[in-house]
Design a protein around this motif. Structure first.
Motif, mmCIF file in Angstrom:
data_model
loop_
_atom_site.group_PDB
_atom_site.id
_atom_site.type_symbol
_atom_site.label_atom_id
_atom_site.label_comp_id
_atom_site.label_asym_id
_atom_site.label_seq_id
_atom_site.Cartn_x
_atom_site.Cartn_y
_atom_site.Cartn_z
ATOM 1 N N LEU A 114 0.833 -1.200 0.000
ATOM 2 C CA LEU A 114 0.000 0.000 0.000
ATOM 3 C C LEU A 114 0.868 1.250 0.000
ATOM 4 N N GLY A 115 1.975 1.196 0.765
ATOM 5 C CA GLY A 115 2.863 2.352 0.830
ATOM 6 C C GLY A 115 3.674 2.561 -0.436
ATOM 7 N N MET A 116 4.076 1.456 -1.078
ATOM 8 C CA MET A 116 4.901 1.562 -2.288
ATOM 9 C C MET A 116 4.082 1.897 -3.525
ATOM 10 N N THR A 117 2.789 1.605 -3.489
ATOM 11 C CA THR A 117 1.938 1.890 -4.637
ATOM 12 C C THR A 117 1.219 3.206 -4.410
ATOM 13 N N PRO A 118 1.523 4.222 -5.196
ATOM 14 C CA PRO A 118 0.839 5.513 -5.013
ATOM 15 C C PRO A 118 -0.663 5.343 -5.208
ATOM 16 N N PRO A 119 -1.470 5.879 -4.311
ATOM 17 C CA PRO A 119 -2.924 5.754 -4.453
ATOM 18 C C PRO A 119 -3.403 6.308 -5.789
ATOM 19 N N SER A 120 -4.023 5.462 -6.572
ATOM 20 C CA SER A 120 -4.496 5.873 -7.893
ATOM 21 C C SER A 120 -5.743 5.078 -8.246
ATOM 22 N N LEU B 227 -10.515 6.585 5.680
ATOM 23 C CA LEU B 227 -11.217 5.306 5.689
ATOM 24 C C LEU B 227 -10.472 4.281 6.539
ATOM 25 N N VAL B 228 -9.148 4.228 6.362
ATOM 26 C CA VAL B 228 -8.341 3.291 7.153
ATOM 27 C C VAL B 228 -8.364 3.684 8.629
ATOM 28 N N ALA B 229 -8.178 4.991 8.888
ATOM 29 C CA ALA B 229 -8.102 5.456 10.271
ATOM 30 C C ALA B 229 -9.427 5.264 11.011
ATOM 31 N N LEU B 230 -10.541 5.613 10.373
ATOM 32 C CA LEU B 230 -11.847 5.489 11.032
ATOM 33 C C LEU B 230 -12.186 4.036 11.347
ATOM 34 N N ALA B 231 -11.762 3.137 10.465
ATOM 35 C CA ALA B 231 -12.086 1.724 10.666
ATOM 36 C C ALA B 231 -11.367 1.144 11.879
ATOM 37 N N VAL B 232 -10.124 1.552 12.104
ATOM 38 C CA VAL B 232 -9.342 0.975 13.211
ATOM 39 C C VAL B 232 -9.333 1.860 14.451
ATOM 40 N N LEU B 233 -9.879 3.070 14.360
ATOM 41 C CA LEU B 233 -9.838 4.017 15.478
ATOM 42 C C LEU B 233 -10.467 3.482 16.769
ATOM 43 N N PRO B 234 -11.591 2.744 16.715
ATOM 44 C CA PRO B 234 -12.179 2.261 17.976
ATOM 45 C C PRO B 234 -11.239 1.406 18.816
ATOM 46 N N VAL B 235 -10.309 0.707 18.173
ATOM 47 C CA VAL B 235 -9.417 -0.192 18.929
ATOM 48 C C VAL B 235 -8.528 0.593 19.891
ATOM 49 N N PRO B 236 -7.744 1.578 19.425
ATOM 50 C CA PRO B 236 -6.917 2.323 20.392
ATOM 51 C C PRO B 236 -7.734 3.197 21.343
ATOM 52 N N VAL B 237 -8.875 3.722 20.879
ATOM 53 C CA VAL B 237 -9.689 4.587 21.740
ATOM 54 C C VAL B 237 -10.204 3.806 22.941
ATOM 55 N N VAL B 238 -10.801 2.644 22.694
ATOM 56 C CA VAL B 238 -11.326 1.831 23.792
ATOM 57 C C VAL B 238 -10.188 1.350 24.687
ATOM 58 N N LEU C 224 -5.038 7.444 -12.993
ATOM 59 C CA LEU C 224 -4.901 8.813 -12.508
ATOM 60 C C LEU C 224 -4.623 8.801 -11.010
ATOM 61 N N ARG C 225 -3.888 9.810 -10.537
ATOM 62 C CA ARG C 225 -3.631 9.960 -9.107
ATOM 63 C C ARG C 225 -4.850 10.599 -8.431
ATOM 64 N N TYR C 226 -5.083 10.236 -7.195
ATOM 65 C CA TYR C 226 -6.145 10.879 -6.440
ATOM 66 C C TYR C 226 -5.766 12.328 -6.152
ATOM 67 N N PRO C 227 -6.730 13.234 -6.171
ATOM 68 C CA PRO C 227 -6.447 14.613 -5.739
ATOM 69 C C PRO C 227 -6.154 14.641 -4.252
ATOM 70 N N PRO C 228 -5.646 15.759 -3.716
ATOM 71 C CA PRO C 228 -5.317 15.813 -2.278
ATOM 72 C C PRO C 228 -6.480 15.424 -1.370
ATOM 73 N N TRP C 229 -7.686 15.887 -1.677
ATOM 74 C CA TRP C 229 -8.826 15.517 -0.830
ATOM 75 C C TRP C 229 -9.135 14.026 -0.954
ATOM 76 N N GLY C 230 -8.826 13.439 -2.122
ATOM 77 C CA GLY C 230 -9.015 12.003 -2.303
ATOM 78 C C GLY C 230 -8.041 11.201 -1.456
ATOM 79 N N LEU C 231 -6.778 11.692 -1.385
ATOM 80 C CA LEU C 231 -5.781 11.027 -0.540
ATOM 81 C C LEU C 231 -6.190 11.100 0.930
ATOM 82 N N ALA C 232 -6.702 12.265 1.326
ATOM 83 C CA ALA C 232 -7.162 12.415 2.707
ATOM 84 C C ALA C 232 -8.323 11.465 2.992
#
Length: 729
Positions: free
Chosen positions: A592-598, A625-636, A612-620
């Protein structure tokens, strides 16, 4: 000694088959603790399993499967989805043909079945959704349940869009010829010409991108709502809501059709395809092993990823479905059976796909030969001498072997000038090597093949109805992975919550039915599930094997199943599977890190896809999506580590079964030996994971307490129980 101890001892000397109601009726009437206890016995004639929801004064029934078949069909319907039809065949072709089945089957045995068994056992033992289950296993890792719900919600958002696409194609299949059979004509005054975008691509490609999606040139160009797809999405969500509104009581009945119908269609397609010319070429190509590819690490990584997602691990749907089982259900048998059905379904779908693609390759190869033969005939006497054509070749019927022989001779003579002739190779293998997957397989390659079928509308109706049913089966498990844990934890009304969840999902899903919606579907598919689900399953494995303890879990399984599982699972859960999952997680993160989001955008002017590359808001958005999915684990984890919230494990009721009788247990305030049943408030009820099969009464105490129900769900009263073993939990 308390005044009722003699009565208790007398009762134990009687026939132990006496019912709990009889035991209670013979107790000393002066003992108020029994009258106020929370022991509730249902009528024997009801003979059904019940659960008591905490915080309620009356009994509420926990739904149960009508039959074992219904439960198996639900698990099969959830695990067997669209990926079995359009992902597995692609991976099989890409990674060595038949040789790919070896690493896949091996990883299914050492990763898939153990983890699937683990989730089935957790759900069946604790009888709660993912939130309640993982909150009990390890309160600090209670965020796993919420993370599973988040992933399920993200996946449900775009997965139902695919069902909407299938519904659109299904509605367009009732006409002859099919609307994607040929390119549309454009009238411009007196001139009539083929639509340029279609002429540059193909009829099925044009119909998909322009007629169905009406796609924009980039993700930044919204283009407004696609009204046709909006209506299809609404219908899809209404279907899901109606099927899930009553939980498994309504969705279970739908499973008989949604889970079995795809197999009927696949078998019909296989039989029909085998009768078509070229189908065996596709199957032969499919199962021709490329053993050298098996040694590549990428093949094993992709096989492990497919095993992981094919069984629906980490979503919470497996736990939710198994939580409606009785405690003595043989979930080990279920794990092996469902995993085997999943694998065989993938192989069956692969046979169907390559039989159909073999037929399509034969048709396309015949067209290629016909077009190039026209060129050769035009070159005769000029660029090509008639003497170069073998005498046995009949121009009215040129076989692939004849064409190959001709082009080899012409290439050998012309050499440097051969390329200028513009003659194509026309090889069936080249056609079959054009690997397609996902929507490209279902809505372009397969639809094109079906246009050449006799009675093509019938097969088109069957195919897209099959896709709808495959999608619905997976959607039921995905939505159950959201509804069951939320309802169990927060005690909301299931009907209202289901309707509200579907309405919210449809509202957010409008994002996917814009003209640029297909790009958001690809974004959610790439980023909302892959890494978050891997993290969830790694932590699930660690929570059971190392936090709760694999030895303790084995004791629970032995108590629940009546036998101890194979020692194989002990070593898989404790050592091998966590290591493999961690390696897979690291490899996925690196990729995921080596492949530019496109994303692949369809350019209308070029009539082709372009990365095509994602625009800046697309990258955000991808990162969110990744952060929201795993966020409950460290929060709890943080909240419970610093005791900012309670562990919540005491909010679950303990329910056991014995021929329609149910016992709800409430704990005492003490942590010492459990005795009889003590009347506490429902909020103080213990975890639903029972331990040893003993009740006992504390000597010299007027207060009474509970002990776990044990295997058979009926606890008998013991006198001085100091020699009795402690509960394993």
């Amino acid at each position: 000694m308390p005044k009722n101890s003699k009565v208790v001892k007398k009762e134990l000397d009687d026939d132990v088959t006496e019912s709990v109601r009889d035991l209670l009726s013979n107790e000393d009437t002066c003992d108020d603790s029994f009258k106020k206890s929370s022991l509730i016995v249902s009528d024997v004639q009801e003979d059904r399993d019940r659960d008591l929801e905490d915080g309620s004064d009356t009994e509420e029934e926990r739904p149960a499967w009508n039959s074992k078949l219904q439960y198996i069909l639900a698990q099969v319907g959830f695990s067997v989805g669209l990926g079995n039809v359009w992902r597995f065949p692609y991976l099989c072709q890409k990674n060595g043909g038949g040789a790919y089945l070896v690493p896949y089957l091996l990883l299914l045995i050492v990763i898939g079945i153990p983890l699937f068994f683990l989730e089935l056992a957790v759900g069946q033992r604790i009888r709660r959704g993912s939130i309640g289950a993982w909150n009990y296993i390890s309160p600090r890792l209670g965020g796993l349940g919420f993370a599973s719900c988040m992933v399920c919600f993200f996946v449900a958002l775009y997965y139902n869009v695919i069902i909407g696409w299938s519904l659109f194609y299904f509605s367009k299949s009732f006409q002859q010829p099919l609307p994607w059979h040929e390119c549309p004509l454009v009238k411009n005054g007196t001139n009539t010409y083929v639509e340029p975008e279609c002429d540059k691509s193909s009829a099925t490609t044009y119909f998909w991108y322009r007629e169905a999606l009406d796609i924009s040139n980039s993700i930044s160009e919204s283009g407004g709502l696609n009204l046709k797809m909006t209506l299809c999405l609404l219908i899809a969500w209404v279907m899901v809501c109606m099927a899930m509104i009553k939980g498994i009581q309504s969705s279970g009945k739908v499973m008989y059709f949604s889970s079995l119908f795809p197999y009927v269609v696949l078998i019909c397609f296989l039989v029909r395809a085998l009768l078509l010319k070229g189908s065996l070429d596709g199957i032969q190509h499919m199962f021709t092993p490329k053993l050298e590819i098996m040694l590549e690490a990428k093949v094993w990584r992709e096989a492990a990823t497919q095993v992981f997602f094919a069984l629906g691990l980490g979503f919470g749907g497996v736990i939710a479905f198994s939580s409606y089982n009785k405690r003595d259900n043989n979930c080990h048998f279920d794990a092996v059976l469902v995993s085997s059905i999943n694998f065989l379904t993938s192989v069956l779908a692969t046979l169907v796909v390559f039989a159909v693609l073999g037929f399509k390759a034969n048709v396309m190869n015949t067209k290629c030969i016909a077009m190039n033969m026209k060129k050769i005939i035009g070159y005769l006497g000029n660029e090509i001498s008639p003497d170069l054509i073998p005498q046995h070749i009949n121009f009215s019927h040129v076989t692939p072997e004849d064409y190959r022989q001709m082009t080899d001779i012409i290439r050998g003579v012309k050499e440097g000038s051969y390329a200028a002739l513009g003659l194509e190779t026309c090889d069936i293998e080249d056609e079959l090597n054009k690997a397609v997957q996902g929507t490209g397989l279902a809505f372009i390659a397969f639809t094109e093949a079906m246009t050449h079928f006799p009675a093509s509308p019938f097969w088109s109706v069957m195919f897209f109805l099959m896709l709808v049913n495959l999608g619905l089966g997976s959607m039921f498990g995905t939505i159950e992975g959201i509804i069951t844990p939320i309802v169990d934890t927060f005690k909301v009304r299931k009907e209202f919550f289901t309707a509200g969840c579907c309405l919210l999902a449809f509202s957010i899903g409008l994002l996917f039915v814009q003209r640029s919606g297909n790009y958001f579907v690809a974004m959610f598919d790439d980023y909302s599930a892959t890494v978050p689900l891997l993290i969830v399953v790694v932590l699930e494995n660690v929570a059971v094997a190392w936090v709760y303890g694999v030895d303790r879990f084995f004791e629970d399984l032995k108590d629940m199943l009546g036998f101890s599982p194979f020692r194989f699972y002990y070593y898989m859960w404790k050592y091998f599977t966590p290591c493999v999952l961690l390696a897979l997680l690291v490899a996925s993160a690196i990729q995921l890190g080596m492949t530019p989001p496109s994303y692949n955008a369809w350019i209308e002017e070029l009539a082709e896809e372009k990365a095509l590359r994602y625009p800046p808001w697309g990258l955000a958005m991808c990162g969110s999506l990744v952060a929201l999915a795993v966020l409950p684990v460290p929060v709890v984890f943080v909240l419970r580590f610093f005791d900012l919230i309670g562990d919540g494990s005491s909010s679950l009721s303990n329910v056991s079964y014995k021929k329609g009788r149910i016992i709800k247990e409430s704990p005492g305030a003490e942590d010492d030996d459990a005795s009889l049943i003590h009347g506490k408030s429902p909020s103080e009820a213990p975890s639903p994971m029972p331990g040893k099969s003993i009740y006992r009464k504390q000597s010299g105490s007027q207060d009474v307490d509970t002990a776990p129900n044990g295997r058979y769900g009926i606890g008998y009263l013991m006198t001085d129980g100091s020699d009795m073993p402690e509960s394993g939990l």
